[in-house]
Each structure stands twice: as structure tokens, then as C-alpha cells.
Design a protein around this motif. Structure first.
Motif, PDB file in Angstrom:
ATOM      1  N   ASP A 125       0.855  -1.183   0.000  1.00  0.00           N
ATOM      2  CA  ASP A 125       0.000   0.000   0.000  1.00  0.00           C
ATOM      3  C   ASP A 125       0.894   1.236   0.000  1.00  0.00           C
ATOM      4  O   ASP A 125       1.722   1.404   0.892  1.00  0.00           O
ATOM      5  N   THR A 126       0.734   2.098  -1.000  1.00  0.00           N
ATOM      6  CA  THR A 126       1.503   3.339  -1.080  1.00  0.00           C
ATOM      7  C   THR A 126       0.630   4.497  -0.626  1.00  0.00           C
ATOM      8  O   THR A 126      -0.471   4.701  -1.156  1.00  0.00           O
ATOM      9  N   ARG A 127       1.117   5.226   0.319  1.00  0.00           N
ATOM     10  CA  ARG A 127       0.381   6.373   0.844  1.00  0.00           C
ATOM     11  C   ARG A 127       0.422   7.515  -0.163  1.00  0.00           C
ATOM     12  O   ARG A 127       1.491   7.925  -0.631  1.00  0.00           O
ATOM     13  N   PHE A 187      -3.276  16.141   3.813  1.00  0.00           N
ATOM     14  CA  PHE A 187      -4.579  16.314   4.469  1.00  0.00           C
ATOM     15  C   PHE A 187      -4.496  15.948   5.948  1.00  0.00           C
ATOM     16  O   PHE A 187      -5.039  16.638   6.816  1.00  0.00           O
ATOM     17  N   ALA A 188      -3.789  14.869   6.252  1.00  0.00           N
ATOM     18  CA  ALA A 188      -3.625  14.460   7.643  1.00  0.00           C
ATOM     19  C   ALA A 188      -2.882  15.519   8.444  1.00  0.00           C
ATOM     20  O   ALA A 188      -3.130  15.701   9.646  1.00  0.00           O
ATOM     21  N   ALA A 215      -9.246  17.801  -1.715  1.00  0.00           N
ATOM     22  CA  ALA A 215     -10.197  17.434  -2.768  1.00  0.00           C
ATOM     23  C   ALA A 215      -9.675  17.853  -4.137  1.00  0.00           C
ATOM     24  O   ALA A 215      -9.841  17.128  -5.130  1.00  0.00           O
ATOM     25  N   GLN A 216      -9.024  19.014  -4.222  1.00  0.00           N
ATOM     26  CA  GLN A 216      -8.462  19.466  -5.497  1.00  0.00           C
ATOM     27  C   GLN A 216      -7.361  18.526  -5.971  1.00  0.00           C
ATOM     28  O   GLN A 216      -7.329  18.127  -7.144  1.00  0.00           O
ATOM     29  N   ALA A 264     -14.784  16.879  -1.076  1.00  0.00           N
ATOM     30  CA  ALA A 264     -14.671  17.869   0.000  1.00  0.00           C
ATOM     31  C   ALA A 264     -15.771  17.681   1.040  1.00  0.00           C
ATOM     32  O   ALA A 264     -15.553  17.924   2.236  1.00  0.00           O
ATOM     33  N   GLU A 265     -16.935  17.224   0.592  1.00  0.00           N
ATOM     34  CA  GLU A 265     -18.068  17.077   1.504  1.00  0.00           C
ATOM     35  C   GLU A 265     -17.983  15.817   2.355  1.00  0.00           C
ATOM     36  O   GLU A 265     -18.510  15.778   3.469  1.00  0.00           O
ATOM     37  N   ASN A 266     -17.315  14.780   1.851  1.00  0.00           N
ATOM     38  CA  ASN A 266     -17.325  13.509   2.582  1.00  0.00           C
ATOM     39  C   ASN A 266     -16.021  12.746   2.359  1.00  0.00           C
ATOM     40  O   ASN A 266     -15.996  11.723   1.672  1.00  0.00           O
ATOM     41  N   PRO A 267     -14.927  13.216   2.937  1.00  0.00           N
ATOM     42  CA  PRO A 267     -13.638  12.530   2.723  1.00  0.00           C
ATOM     43  C   PRO A 267     -13.642  11.078   3.173  1.00  0.00           C
ATOM     44  O   PRO A 267     -12.989  10.232   2.549  1.00  0.00           O
ATOM     45  N   GLU A 268     -14.354  10.770   4.251  1.00  0.00           N
ATOM     46  CA  GLU A 268     -14.336   9.406   4.785  1.00  0.00           C
ATOM     47  C   GLU A 268     -14.933   8.419   3.785  1.00  0.00           C
ATOM     48  O   GLU A 268     -14.473   7.273   3.678  1.00  0.00           O
ATOM     49  N   ARG A 269     -15.933   8.835   3.037  1.00  0.00           N
ATOM     50  CA  ARG A 269     -16.585   7.935   2.082  1.00  0.00           C
ATOM     51  C   ARG A 269     -15.624   7.520   0.975  1.00  0.00           C
ATOM     52  O   ARG A 269     -15.725   6.403   0.445  1.00  0.00           O
ATOM     53  N   TYR A 270     -14.704   8.411   0.630  1.00  0.00           N
ATOM     54  CA  TYR A 270     -13.849   8.177  -0.527  1.00  0.00           C
ATOM     55  C   TYR A 270     -12.395   7.952  -0.122  1.00  0.00           C
ATOM     56  O   TYR A 270     -11.468   8.285  -0.862  1.00  0.00           O
ATOM     57  N   GLU A 271     -12.182   7.334   1.019  1.00  0.00           N
ATOM     58  CA  GLU A 271     -10.834   7.003   1.460  1.00  0.00           C
ATOM     59  C   GLU A 271     -10.118   6.179   0.391  1.00  0.00           C
ATOM     60  O   GLU A 271     -10.689   5.257  -0.188  1.00  0.00           O
TER      61      GLU A 271
END
Length: 361
Positions: free
Chosen positions: A281-283, A290-291, A300-301, A341-348
Motif C-alpha cells: 500500500d503506497t500512501r 490532508f492528515a 479534494a483538489q 470535500a463534503e465527505n472525505p471518509e466515504r472516498y478514502e
């Protein structure tokens, strides 16, 4: 016909593929081992011949090639042919600009010569028994040709991400079968072509985006693409038929699928020895940023630009001409950026790579 014309050109892919470079750099120890173990060229060969398959605009491939040249120069001063391949529709103009920035060669060392090849990864690219080492990073994740099958309820042949459910989005295991068969056949053709091109003792280093038992590179990136399409379908901007007919032409293999043709096909099992395999897994740099900052807008951009670099050519090709004229491509990626931008957790996102180092017997 190939399933894609290549990556987004004009320097865009180079500028938005930092994570891809990191995935290749994770295999630098394998590159060094491969070069160290290479047999000397035969008397009738006057050069080391290295080929990178799926070069795109070239910045990442040149970085890889420079590592290979550095390693080979520890053992030999023979000239090096540095060969770069991609589809004929690739932005080779940008690749040559990268090879000779400000008219100075980007490839390090002396007696290094470069050339470009336009051709499919799944066919022959050079004469038989001429290559000492071939590398490929991510290119073979794309299909050679689109299977004659449909996926009306998702945008790519994979089981949708269970962590990002949406009503009506689903793929059954039976729907995946023709895509799995095509993926196997493509991989068989890739290995068979390289077996003809490599000298005995030559090396093949393969890396491609993939999946593990719990994660897939498609998680996040394909969820947000699907959600943006469906939002536009619900708003009557896109016809439902577009979503039902659209298939992003990539497949996320696991390690077993990467090596299956090498083990199942006698022609290949006697042609190669598997030296190493690995899933990792590559970060993504935008996730690290973001972290650190918590800046959703910038994240998001950057995420959208990364996604756009390899999906836009496929999306644009699939859209009807009248929708292209309405700047719908831009609007799709604007919606993607908004959703992220609205839901970062959904698109991890996790860049899962699978890789193998092979020796030609």
C-alpha cells in the motif's frame, strides 16, 4: 482497438502522478537486484537494452530508467538503449520534452541512447531475444480490448466498495466472469510477448494497481466517479443509458491473479522463474498533506487532479458529442471535487500495488 487512448496529456499526468512514482520507487531494491543478476550481453550484442512499458508522458519512467542506468554502470560501461513504450495515441511530444529538458539529456551517464515505441503492452514490441530487462508500472491494469459484457449498475468490473454503499449500485460475481477471463487472457499475452523478447537470464519487473482481501485501489476513486455520474443522471444531465453502458476499462487483480498464467500455462511456467511477489500500500501525498493540515478543499483538489489524470480520456471518449460541447467533462470533475470535500471518509483511498520480479529461463 485499445480500451484507452492514454493518460491526460500536456504535462497533466506528470504533474498529478506523484503516488505512481512512489509505487515504483518502492521497488528500487528489486531493480538493483535485477540489474546485479543480469548476464552480460552476448558477443553479438553491443549494448544493454532496457524497456519501460506504459511510459505515458515519461517523467516517472525516466526516474526509473535513471536508477537502472546507475545500477548497470556499477558492472559495465557498455552503451545502454533506454526504450520507452506506450500507445501510439500517447503524448510522446511531452515525453521527448522530458527526455531533453532545455536540450540537456535527462538520462544520466554516458553512452545512453533513448527511443520511443508506439505499441500495445499486450503484443510484441522489439525483436526476439534482444531485451535484458523490461519494466511496467500500472499499464497492464487496463484491458487490451473491452469484453463483450455489460455492468449496468456500476462503472468498473469490481464488487463495489462496501464502505461506500449507494442504492442501486451493485455487481454480482457472475457479472465479473467475462472480465476476469479477459484479464487473464491479457496477462497471458503480456507474459508471452515478453518471453519472446527477453534474453535468457533477462528480467521482467511487473507492478500494477490491484487489491488485497480487504482493500482495492478502486475503492474511493471509483466510488466518487460513480457517484458523480449518478448525481447527473438523477438531475437529468446524463441519460441513464450512459451510466449503464459506461465501463472504466481497468481490472484490479490480486497477487494470485497476477501469477496465475505463469503457473497454469506450461508455455509460461517453463519460460519464467518467479523471484519475488509482493502486495503493498503506497500512501498518497495528498492524503499525507490532508492528515497534516486538515484542509479539505486542497485535499479534494489534489485528489481530483490525480483521478482526472488517468480517467478523463476514457470519460471524454464515452460522452456523446453534444454533451462534450456543453463542457460536461469539466462539470463532472467539479462535482467529483465537491463530493470529495463534503465527505472525505466515504472516498478514502489506498493505492494497493501488486508486483512480481521474474527471470527469463
Amino acid at each position: 482497438m485499445p480500451t484507452t487512448t492514454g493518460m491526460k496529456g500536456g504535462g497533466y499526468y506528470d504533474a498529478n502522478s506523484r503516488v505512481q512514482r512512489l509505487t515504483s520507487e518502492a521497488l528500487i531494491p528489486w531493480m538493483e537486484e535485477a540489474i546485479t543478476d543480469l548476464p552480460e550481453p552476448s558477443p553479438d550484442q553491443q549494448s544493454w537494452n532496457f524497456l519501460d512499458i506504459g511510459t505515458s508522458e515519461g517523467a516517472n519512467s525516466i526516474n526509473t530508467m535513471n536508477h537502472l542506468i546507475e545500477f548497470v554502470r556499477r558492472k559495465s560501461e557498455l552503451p545502454v538503449w533506454a526504450l520507452f513504450d506506450d500507445l501510439p495515441t500517447n503524448d510522446f511530444n511531452q515525453m521527448f520534452l522530458n527526455l531533453f529538458p532545455k536540450s540537456a539529456p535527462a538520462l544520466s551517464g554516458t553512452a545512453v541512447y533513448s527511443a520511443a515505441i508506439g505499441g500495445s503492452a499486450f503484443g510484441r514490441l522489439v525483436p526476439p531475444k534482444t531485451l535484458h530487462l523490461a519494466t511496467t508500472y500500472n499499464a497492464i491494469g487496463f484491458y487490451e480490448s473491452k469484453p463483450s459484457a455489460t455492468l449496468p449498475n456500476f462503472v468498473i468490473p469490481m464488487i463495489p466498495n462496501p464502505n461506500a454503499p449507494r442504492e442501486g449500485v451493485h455487481v454480482s460475481p457472475s457479472e465479473l466472469i467475462p472480465f476476469q477471463k479477459q484479464s487473464y487472457q491479457d496477462l497471458y499475452q503480456f507474459y508471452a510477448a515478453r518471453a519472446q523478447e527477453l534474453v535468457p537470464g533477462g528480467k521482467l519487473l511487473v507492478q500494477v494497481y490491484g487489491k488485497t482481501e480487504t482493500q482495492s485501489t478502486g475503492h474511493g476513486i471509483m466510488d466518487v466517479l460513480s457517484d458523480a455520474f449518478l448525481d447527473f443522471v438523477e438531475e437529468d444531465i446524463l441519460p441513464r443509458s450512459f451510466y449503464e453502458n459506461f465501463i472504466f476499462p481497468a481490472y484490479y487483480r490480486d497477487l494470485d491473479e497476477l501469477t496465475a498464467p505463469l503457473q497454469n500455462e506450461s508455455e509460461l511456467s517453463t519460460a519464467y522463474r518467479i523471484e519475488h511477489t509482493q502486495a503493498y500500500d503506497t500512501r498518497a501525498p495528498f492524503d499525507d498533506d490532508f492528515a497534516s493540515t486538515g484542509d479539505r478543499k486542497t485535499w479534494a483538489q489534489s485528489y481530483t487532479s490525480f483521478l482526472r489524470a488517468f480517467t478523463e480520456p476514457v470519460v471524454a471518449e464515452a460522452l456523446p458529442d453534444e454533451l462534450i460541447e456543453k463542457q460536461l467533462v469539466d462539470k463532472i470533475y467539479q462535482r467529483i471535487e465537491q463530493l470529495l470535500a463534503e465527505n472525505p471518509e466515504r472516498y478514502e483511498f489506498h493505492f494497493i500495488s501488486i508486483a512480481a520480479l521474474l527471470t527469463r529461463l
